[in-house]
Design a protein around this motif. Structure first.
Motif, short mmCIF file in Angstrom:
data_model
loop_
_atom_site.label_atom_id
_atom_site.label_comp_id
_atom_site.label_asym_id
_atom_site.label_seq_id
_atom_site.Cartn_x
_atom_site.Cartn_y
_atom_site.Cartn_z
N THR A 131 0.83 -1.22 0.00
CA THR A 131 0.00 0.00 0.00
C THR A 131 0.86 1.25 0.00
OG1 THR A 131 -1.61 -1.26 1.31
CG2 THR A 131 -1.96 1.10 1.15
N GLY A 134 1.94 4.13 -3.14
CA GLY A 134 1.41 5.44 -3.51
C GLY A 134 2.14 6.60 -2.87
N LEU A 145 3.94 0.33 -8.88
CA LEU A 145 3.64 -0.91 -8.17
C LEU A 145 4.73 -1.95 -8.43
CD1 LEU A 145 1.47 -2.31 -6.43
CD2 LEU A 145 0.47 -3.19 -8.54
N GLN A 331 -11.50 -0.75 1.36
CA GLN A 331 -10.39 0.21 1.39
C GLN A 331 -9.20 -0.30 2.19
OE1 GLN A 331 -12.50 3.53 3.06
NE2 GLN A 331 -14.11 3.33 1.52
N VAL A 334 -6.25 -5.22 -0.63
CA VAL A 334 -5.53 -4.84 -1.85
C VAL A 334 -6.30 -5.13 -3.13
CG1 VAL A 334 -3.44 -5.30 -3.21
CG2 VAL A 334 -3.30 -5.12 -0.72
N VAL A 337 -9.07 -2.65 -5.12
CA VAL A 337 -8.59 -1.44 -5.81
C VAL A 337 -7.75 -1.80 -7.03
CG1 VAL A 337 -6.51 -1.14 -4.40
CG2 VAL A 337 -7.58 0.84 -5.45
N LEU A 338 -6.94 -2.84 -6.94
CA LEU A 338 -6.13 -3.22 -8.10
C LEU A 338 -7.01 -3.75 -9.23
CD1 LEU A 338 -2.92 -4.86 -6.61
CD2 LEU A 338 -3.31 -2.49 -7.35
N THR A 370 -6.69 4.61 1.02
CA THR A 370 -7.36 5.02 -0.21
C THR A 370 -6.62 6.18 -0.88
OG1 THR A 370 -9.45 4.36 0.81
CG2 THR A 370 -9.58 5.68 -1.20
N TRP A 373 -3.51 4.79 -2.70
CA TRP A 373 -3.82 4.14 -3.97
C TRP A 373 -4.20 5.17 -5.04
CZ3 TRP A 373 -1.85 -0.28 -4.61
CH2 TRP A 373 -1.84 -1.26 -3.63
N LEU A 376 -1.03 6.77 -6.23
CA LEU A 376 -0.20 5.90 -7.06
C LEU A 376 -0.64 5.94 -8.51
CD1 LEU A 376 1.98 3.69 -7.38
CD2 LEU A 376 0.21 2.01 -6.83
#
Length: 387
Positions: A131, A134, A145, A331, A334, A337-338, A370, A373, A376
């Motif tokens: 995480t 970002g 990443l 949130q 992993v 979100v990915l 959040t 991410w 990032l």
């Protein structure tokens, strides 16, 4: 003899400190979590690696016992049991994959990181060090990443000092130039302080109060207003008519959390409402295990609990844009979100109902994760929470 015990004790105490500081809820402190793979790699026995893993995870998730006690209006023991139970998968994975062999250790750690990022172990994959990508590589997207993954592997090799120095340099540079993600054009997130009543008090007056809140937030420059998870209570035709009628004279679109109930259980959803009506925008992929998602009920022929839609609807269309929705628990882990970022959304919408986390850092950790991410992948971010 004392020296034999001193080193393991120092490693365990250091892992606890890393978990507590890295997951304190301050986004710029997330890279502190990168100390965990280093401590894991320099443990001399599998048992010490297990204790290092437990110390890190339990410290990072320290708000869980108090939060569970508040959620169930009970004493601290159910929360303690859930806290310890949730740590088992993290500790088991990192204990089994630990090795003395320096040549294979990076591959073993990366395998552990992947396992904790995707289901089934990823369902409780909180406090994942990746995480922090970002913070170290804002705007680098998938390249960032990849660099973060390479950095994690490098921290468990003999050249870890050089890797640590390089990552620290990226961290300091990022901290010196840091800015929070911007809010998407035309959007406004509304935080509420309605406590436990949100989602449970579903009378007409509460709907009218919410409508008044939306009217106060909607302007010519903010045509989309986001309300927290559970803001609408149960989504019914009556609630839809009330809101559609209230929005008939304006151009605002409301994105709000609700529960869609049927005989088998319910879905935790986001609803989009405008003057033309309402529609289900998003069904939560991963509700909170235990308190919301209870798959074992079906094994005994029982109904109830929240359905998990896992890999469905990673992005949704809102107006002319595409959003990556994340509701509350999503949130903290992993893979949701990915999965959303694989579809290259235009922005992220993060909603939550954190009344039960009062006195803990859980909501702050959700916001920090959040934010990291979104940074990032250089995505604008809308946040709306109830506390």
């Amino acid at each position: 003899m004392c020296r034999d015990y001193l080193r393991p004790a120092l490693l365990i105490f250091a892992s606890i400190a890393i978990g507590a500081v890295g997951w304190s809820g301050h986004v710029l402190l997330l890279p502190v979590a990168l100390g965990f793979p280093l401590l894991w790699s320099i443990a001399r026995t599998r048992l010490v690696a297990a204790f290092v893993s437990a110390g890190y995870f339990l410290a990072a998730s320290r708000g869980l016992p108090q939060g569970v006690a508040a959620f169930y209006s009970s004493d601290i023991w159910p929360g303690l049991l859930l806290w310890l139970g949730a740590s088992l998968s993290f500790v088991a994975v990192h204990t089994v994959l630990w090795t003395k062999n320096a040549g294979t250790r990076p591959f073993r750690y990366l395998l552990a990181a992947v396992i904790m990022a995707i289901p089934p172990f990823g369902i409780t994959g909180w406090a994942h060090p990746v995480t922090a990508a970002g913070v170290l590589f804002p705007g680098w997207g998938w390249w960032g990443l990849g660099l973060m993954t390479a950095g994690l592997a490098g921290l468990v090799t003999r050249i870890w000092p050089a890797v640590a120095i390089a990552l620290t340099g990226f961290w300091l540079w990022s901290a010196a130039t840091w800015t929070d993600p911007k809010i998407p054009d035309g959007w406004r997130g509304v935080d509420l302080e309605l406590g436990v009543s949100l989602g449970r008090e579903a009378g007409l007056q509460r709907q009218r109060d919410m409508i008044a809140t939306v009217r106060g937030a909607a302007t010519d420059s903010a045509r989309f207003v986001a309300l927290p998870e559970s803001a609408l209570g149960f989504w019914t035709p009556t609630v839809e008519r009330v809101w559609t009628g209230a929005l008939r004279d304006g151009a605002a679109t409301v994105i709000a959390g609700a529960a869609l109930l049927d005989a088998g259980g319910y879905d935790n959803v986001l609803v989009a409402i405008d003057r033309k009506g309402g529609r289900i925008l998003y069904r939560e992929r991963m509700p909170v295990p235990g308190s919301m998602w209870q798959p074992w009920r079906s094994w005994f022929g029982e109904s109830g609990g929240t359905r998990a839609d896992f890999f469905t609807n990673p992005v949704v269309a809102v107006g002319a844009g595409r959003a990556a929705p994340l509701i509350c628990y999503e949130q903290l882990i992993v893979w949701p979100v990915l999965q959303s970022m694989l579809h290259d959304p235009d922005f992220v919408v993060a909603l939550g109902n954190g009344w039960w986390t009062k006195g803990t850092s859980i909501v702050a950790i959700q916001r920090a994760a959040t934010t990291a991410w979104a940074k990032l992948f250089a995505k604008p971010l809308v946040i709306a929470f109830n506390t």
